[in-house]
Design a protein around this motif. Structure first.
Motif, PDB file in Angstrom:
ATOM      1  N   THR A   1       0.831  -1.193   0.000  1.00 25.36           N
ATOM      2  CA  THR A   1       0.000   0.000   0.000  1.00 25.36           C
ATOM      3  C   THR A   1       0.869   1.249   0.000  1.00 25.36           C
ATOM      4  O   THR A   1       1.745   1.398   0.854  1.00 25.36           O
TER       5      THR A   1
ATOM      6  N   TRP B   1     -10.249  -8.381   0.776  1.00 26.20           N
ATOM      7  CA  TRP B   1     -10.609  -7.009   1.143  1.00 26.20           C
ATOM      8  C   TRP B   1     -10.637  -6.858   2.659  1.00 26.20           C
ATOM      9  O   TRP B   1     -10.186  -5.846   3.203  1.00 26.20           O
ATOM     10  N   ALA B   2     -11.165  -7.856   3.348  1.00 27.75           N
ATOM     11  CA  ALA B   2     -11.221  -7.810   4.815  1.00 27.75           C
ATOM     12  C   ALA B   2      -9.824  -7.812   5.411  1.00 27.75           C
ATOM     13  O   ALA B   2      -9.547  -7.070   6.362  1.00 27.75           O
ATOM     14  N   ASP B   3      -8.935  -8.626   4.844  1.00 31.55           N
ATOM     15  CA  ASP B   3      -7.556  -8.679   5.346  1.00 31.55           C
ATOM     16  C   ASP B   3      -6.870  -7.326   5.210  1.00 31.55           C
ATOM     17  O   ASP B   3      -6.131  -6.906   6.098  1.00 31.55           O
ATOM     18  N   ASP B   4      -7.101  -6.652   4.094  1.00 34.57           N
ATOM     19  CA  ASP B   4      -6.436  -5.366   3.846  1.00 34.57           C
ATOM     20  C   ASP B   4      -7.093  -4.185   4.553  1.00 34.57           C
ATOM     21  O   ASP B   4      -6.401  -3.259   4.978  1.00 34.57           O
ATOM     22  N   LEU B   5      -8.435  -4.222   4.660  1.00 36.42           N
ATOM     23  CA  LEU B   5      -9.142  -3.026   5.140  1.00 36.42           C
ATOM     24  C   LEU B   5     -10.040  -3.256   6.350  1.00 36.42           C
ATOM     25  O   LEU B   5     -10.716  -2.329   6.793  1.00 36.42           O
TER      26      LEU B   5
ATOM     27  N   ARG C   1     -14.861  -2.891   7.239  1.00 39.27           N
ATOM     28  CA  ARG C   1     -15.383  -2.016   6.177  1.00 39.27           C
ATOM     29  C   ARG C   1     -14.940  -2.503   4.802  1.00 39.27           C
ATOM     30  O   ARG C   1     -15.606  -2.270   3.806  1.00 39.27           O
ATOM     31  N   GLY C   2     -13.823  -3.217   4.749  1.00 42.26           N
ATOM     32  CA  GLY C   2     -13.386  -3.808   3.496  1.00 42.26           C
ATOM     33  C   GLY C   2     -14.386  -4.833   2.979  1.00 42.26           C
ATOM     34  O   GLY C   2     -14.591  -4.969   1.777  1.00 42.26           O
ATOM     35  N   VAL C   3     -15.019  -5.563   3.910  1.00 46.15           N
ATOM     36  CA  VAL C   3     -16.061  -6.519   3.529  1.00 46.15           C
ATOM     37  C   VAL C   3     -17.205  -5.778   2.849  1.00 46.15           C
ATOM     38  O   VAL C   3     -17.711  -6.215   1.802  1.00 46.15           O
ATOM     39  N   GLU C   4     -17.610  -4.663   3.417  1.00 47.29           N
ATOM     40  CA  GLU C   4     -18.703  -3.888   2.831  1.00 47.29           C
ATOM     41  C   GLU C   4     -18.347  -3.400   1.424  1.00 47.29           C
ATOM     42  O   GLU C   4     -19.169  -3.455   0.509  1.00 47.29           O
ATOM     43  N   ILE C   5     -17.115  -2.936   1.268  1.00 41.85           N
ATOM     44  CA  ILE C   5     -16.677  -2.460  -0.047  1.00 41.85           C
ATOM     45  C   ILE C   5     -16.654  -3.625  -1.029  1.00 41.85           C
ATOM     46  O   ILE C   5     -17.130  -3.506  -2.166  1.00 41.85           O
ATOM     47  N   ALA C   6     -16.095  -4.762  -0.614  1.00 40.82           N
ATOM     48  CA  ALA C   6     -16.033  -5.936  -1.493  1.00 40.82           C
ATOM     49  C   ALA C   6     -17.428  -6.351  -1.942  1.00 40.82           C
ATOM     50  O   ALA C   6     -17.649  -6.633  -3.128  1.00 40.82           O
TER      51      ALA C   6
END
Length: 100
Positions: free
Chosen positions: A15, A76-80, A83-88
């Motif tokens: 990142t 996405w969850a691992d990185d973010l 909220r990454g789950v929601e974005i994914a």
């Protein structure tokens, strides 16, 4: 294929660090530029996803592979985080289209 896109197909580097900004206006301009890039990337992702779906169904497979989607959500969850789950989920929904 766009030359700029070719380089984005390589493994993503770590990142990148956010630049230091000197003003709110500068920060907002940077955010606006990032948003333009994100929208363009999501549009390309959507188009590729639809091509994959067409190829898969043409071969007699399902339009959606839930195992693959779970891998994407986990990344996405691992990185973010949560909220990454929601974005994914939002990206997947946009890119796969309606399931009905």
């Amino acid at each position: 294929m766009d030359a700029g896109l070719d380089s984005s197909l390589a493994p993503a580097p770590a990142t990148p660090a956010a630049p230091t900004i000197a003003s709110i206006d500068e920060g907002r301009r940077l955010i606006d530029d990032i948003d333009v890039q994100l929208r363009a990337l999501v549009a390309v992702r959507r188009d590729i996803s639809r091509q994959i779906q067409t190829l898969r169904t043409g071969e007699g497979g399902p339009r959606v592979q839930h195992g693959r989607e779970n891998e994407i959500i986990a990344a996405w969850a691992d990185d973010l985080g949560p909220r990454g789950v929601e974005i994914a989920l939002a990206v997947l929904t946009l890119c796969r289209g309606s399931l009905t």
